[in-house]
Design a protein around this motif. Structure first.
Motif, PDB file in Angstrom:
ATOM      1  N   VAL A 171       0.769  -1.204   0.092  1.00  0.00           N
ATOM      2  CA  VAL A 171      -0.102   0.041   0.152  1.00  0.00           C
ATOM      3  C   VAL A 171       0.904   1.307  -0.080  1.00  0.00           C
ATOM      4  CG1 VAL A 171      -1.883   1.262   1.240  1.00  0.00           C
ATOM      5  CG2 VAL A 171      -1.795  -1.193   1.031  1.00  0.00           C
TER       6      VAL A 171
ATOM      7  N   ALA B 107      -2.588   2.189   6.607  1.00  0.00           N
ATOM      8  CA  ALA B 107      -3.199   2.420   8.180  1.00  0.00           C
ATOM      9  C   ALA B 107      -4.723   2.932   7.886  1.00  0.00           C
ATOM     10  CB  ALA B 107      -2.364   3.047   9.011  1.00  0.00           C
TER      11      ALA B 107
ATOM     12  N   GLY C 276      -6.943   0.638   6.095  1.00  0.00           N
ATOM     13  CA  GLY C 276      -7.769  -0.594   5.809  1.00  0.00           C
ATOM     14  C   GLY C 276      -7.731  -1.104   4.319  1.00  0.00           C
TER      15      GLY C 276
ATOM     16  N   GLY D  77      -4.739  -2.369   2.849  1.00  0.00           N
ATOM     17  CA  GLY D  77      -4.086  -3.700   2.750  1.00  0.00           C
ATOM     18  C   GLY D  77      -5.026  -4.654   3.207  1.00  0.00           C
ATOM     19  N   SER D  78      -5.948  -4.739   4.236  1.00  0.00           N
ATOM     20  CA  SER D  78      -6.758  -5.588   4.693  1.00  0.00           C
ATOM     21  C   SER D  78      -7.572  -5.768   3.464  1.00  0.00           C
ATOM     22  CB  SER D  78      -7.450  -5.070   6.065  1.00  0.00           C
ATOM     23  OG  SER D  78      -6.702  -4.987   7.112  1.00  0.00           O
TER      24      SER D  78
ATOM     25  N   ARG E 183      -4.237 -12.022  11.143  1.00  0.00           N
ATOM     26  CA  ARG E 183      -5.752 -11.517  11.485  1.00  0.00           C
ATOM     27  C   ARG E 183      -6.494 -12.115  10.314  1.00  0.00           C
ATOM     28  NH1 ARG E 183      -4.365  -5.592  11.748  1.00  0.00           N
ATOM     29  NH2 ARG E 183      -2.515  -6.350  12.788  1.00  0.00           N
TER      30      ARG E 183
HETATM   31  C1  LIG Z   1       1.841  -3.907   5.316  1.00  0.00           C
HETATM   32  C2  LIG Z   1       0.924  -3.007   4.576  1.00  0.00           C
HETATM   33  C3  LIG Z   1       0.727  -3.776   3.121  1.00  0.00           C
HETATM   34  C4  LIG Z   1      -0.196  -3.043   5.340  1.00  0.00           C
HETATM   35  O1  LIG Z   1      -1.270  -2.098   4.731  1.00  0.00           O
HETATM   36  P1  LIG Z   1      -2.187  -1.072   5.269  1.00  0.00           P
HETATM   37  O2  LIG Z   1      -3.148  -0.765   4.466  1.00  0.00           O
HETATM   38  O3  LIG Z   1      -1.412  -0.358   5.832  1.00  0.00           O
HETATM   39  O4  LIG Z   1      -2.736  -1.983   6.163  1.00  0.00           O
HETATM   40  P2  LIG Z   1      -4.246  -1.783   6.973  1.00  0.00           P
HETATM   41  O5  LIG Z   1      -4.600  -0.477   7.214  1.00  0.00           O
HETATM   42  O6  LIG Z   1      -5.180  -2.810   6.558  1.00  0.00           O
HETATM   43  O7  LIG Z   1      -3.777  -2.340   8.443  1.00  0.00           O
HETATM   44  C5  LIG Z   1      -4.819  -3.024   9.016  1.00  0.00           C
HETATM   45  C6  LIG Z   1      -4.054  -3.124  10.486  1.00  0.00           C
HETATM   46  O8  LIG Z   1      -2.561  -3.489  10.682  1.00  0.00           O
HETATM   47  C7  LIG Z   1      -1.860  -2.899  11.167  1.00  0.00           C
HETATM   48  N1  LIG Z   1      -0.689  -2.828  10.531  1.00  0.00           N
HETATM   49  C8  LIG Z   1      -0.329  -2.480   9.408  1.00  0.00           C
HETATM   50  N2  LIG Z   1       1.067  -2.810   8.836  1.00  0.00           N
HETATM   51  C9  LIG Z   1       1.490  -3.565   9.854  1.00  0.00           C
HETATM   52  C10 LIG Z   1       2.551  -4.295  10.068  1.00  0.00           C
HETATM   53  N3  LIG Z   1       3.653  -4.191   9.189  1.00  0.00           N
HETATM   54  N4  LIG Z   1       2.709  -5.201  11.004  1.00  0.00           N
HETATM   55  C11 LIG Z   1       1.577  -5.089  12.127  1.00  0.00           C
HETATM   56  N5  LIG Z   1       0.578  -4.461  12.105  1.00  0.00           N
HETATM   57  C12 LIG Z   1       0.577  -3.783  10.960  1.00  0.00           C
HETATM   58  C13 LIG Z   1      -2.264  -1.706  11.413  1.00  0.00           C
HETATM   59  O9  LIG Z   1      -2.059  -0.842  12.208  1.00  0.00           O
HETATM   60  C14 LIG Z   1      -4.041  -1.767  11.537  1.00  0.00           C
HETATM   61  O10 LIG Z   1      -4.324  -2.267  12.634  1.00  0.00           O
HETATM   62  P3  LIG Z   1      -5.536  -2.207  13.467  1.00  0.00           P
HETATM   63  O11 LIG Z   1      -6.759  -2.596  12.666  1.00  0.00           O
HETATM   64  O12 LIG Z   1      -5.532  -2.612  14.952  1.00  0.00           O
HETATM   65  O13 LIG Z   1      -5.766  -0.553  13.544  1.00  0.00           O
HETATM   66  C15 LIG Z   1       1.670  -1.531   4.193  1.00  0.00           C
HETATM   67  O14 LIG Z   1       1.996  -1.227   5.377  1.00  0.00           O
HETATM   68  C16 LIG Z   1       2.977  -1.911   3.267  1.00  0.00           C
HETATM   69  O15 LIG Z   1       2.760  -1.663   2.022  1.00  0.00           O
HETATM   70  N6  LIG Z   1       3.922  -1.898   3.802  1.00  0.00           N
HETATM   71  C17 LIG Z   1       5.109  -1.875   3.002  1.00  0.00           C
HETATM   72  C18 LIG Z   1       5.464  -3.190   2.232  1.00  0.00           C
HETATM   73  C19 LIG Z   1       5.217  -4.186   3.022  1.00  0.00           C
HETATM   74  O16 LIG Z   1       6.085  -4.240   3.938  1.00  0.00           O
HETATM   75  N7  LIG Z   1       4.503  -5.104   2.530  1.00  0.00           N
HETATM   76  C20 LIG Z   1       4.273  -6.682   3.106  1.00  0.00           C
HETATM   77  C21 LIG Z   1       5.332  -7.708   2.946  1.00  0.00           C
HETATM   78  S1  LIG Z   1       5.235  -8.393   1.170  1.00  0.00           S
END
Ligand SMILES: CC(C)(COP(=O)(O)OP(=O)(O)OC[C@H]1O[C@@H](n2cnc3c(N)ncnc32)[C@H](O)[C@@H]1OP(=O)(O)O)[C@@H](O)C(=O)NCCC(=O)NCCS
Length: 171
Positions: free
Chosen positions: A82, A88, A90, A92-93, A122
């Motif tokens: 994302v 943060a 929703g 990614g979810s 989750r």
């Molecule tokens: C990991 C990632 C895809 C999450 O996407 P996002 O849209 O930010 O996630 P969401 O908003 O759906 O997150 C939902 C929940 O997860 C939590 N969360 C997000 N990233 C997290 C992480 N790396 N570790 C733990 N929790 C995480 C959020 O705080 C949120 O918590 P809550 O529901 O208790 O408030 C995004 O942070 C990202 O692109 N990171 C960089 C690339 C990466 O590391 N990708 C994954 C490996 S392939």
């Protein structure tokens, strides 16, 4: 989510936006190079979903086939990204849940991921090594073991060595 956001199957017109998103979300260029290869020569089956805000690609979820001991096929979930400006909220979810549904619709209930063990449980992912799975990047007992997870483990299938699509060999 605002009304302007949507999740849809990626099409060739999204490719440049996807690659820009990956360059923004990851420190290394390996993910964007991997996805460029897979979009140019798609794996079969492959699920690629984009999150859009207006016309802008703000998220990607990609699923490609993996083989287990060359005996059966499941899906591997990578990468999920994302854009930092939209994290943060929703996105990614939603990409994850829609992608898992799409894999299920293709008949693939079992999905592997290598990722943050604080994030993926989750969605129903659990540690894969204790169930008997292995992969080339994780050995049982090493510090990254918990990163290797599976969702939809099927007790009727024999666990084994999970091999990703050859495009992942760059990692
Ligand atoms: C990991 C990632 C895809 C999450 O996407 P996002 O849209 O930010 O996630 P969401 O908003 O759906 O997150 C939902 C929940 O997860 C939590 N969360 C997000 N990233 C997290 C992480 N790396 N570790 C733990 N929790 C995480 C959020 O705080 C949120 O918590 P809550 O529901 O208790 O408030 C995004 O942070 C990202 O692109 N990171 C960089 C690339 C990466 O590391 N990708 C994954 C490996 S392939």
């Amino acid at each position: 989510m605002s009304g302007t956001r949507s999740i849809t199957a990626a099409t060739p017109e999204h490719t440049s936006g996807i690659l820009a998103l990956l360059r923004a979300a990851f420190e290394s260029s390996a993910e964007s190079e991997l996805v460029a290869d897979l979009l140019a020569d798609p794996a079969d089956p492959m699920v690629s979903l984009v999150a859009l805000e207006g016309d802008e690609v703000i998220g990607l979820a990609l699923f490609t086939p993996v083989t287990i001991d060359d005996a059966w096929v499941a899906m591997g979930f990578a990468p999920l990204a994302v854009h930092p400006d939209h994290q943060a909220r929703g996105v990614g979810s939603r990409l994850t849940r829609d992608g898992l549904d799409a894999c299920n619709a293709l008949g693939h209930r079992t999905v592997f991921v290598l990722g943050d063990p604080a994030y993926y449980p989750r969605f129903g992912f659990e540690p894969a090594c204790p169930l008997g799975y292995r992969c080339e990047w994780v050995a049982p007992g090493d510090e990254h073991e918990a990163a290797f997870m599976v969702r939809g483990h099927d007790a009727a299938r024999t666990p084994g060595f999970v091999r990703y699509h050859p495009a992942f060999d760059r990692f």
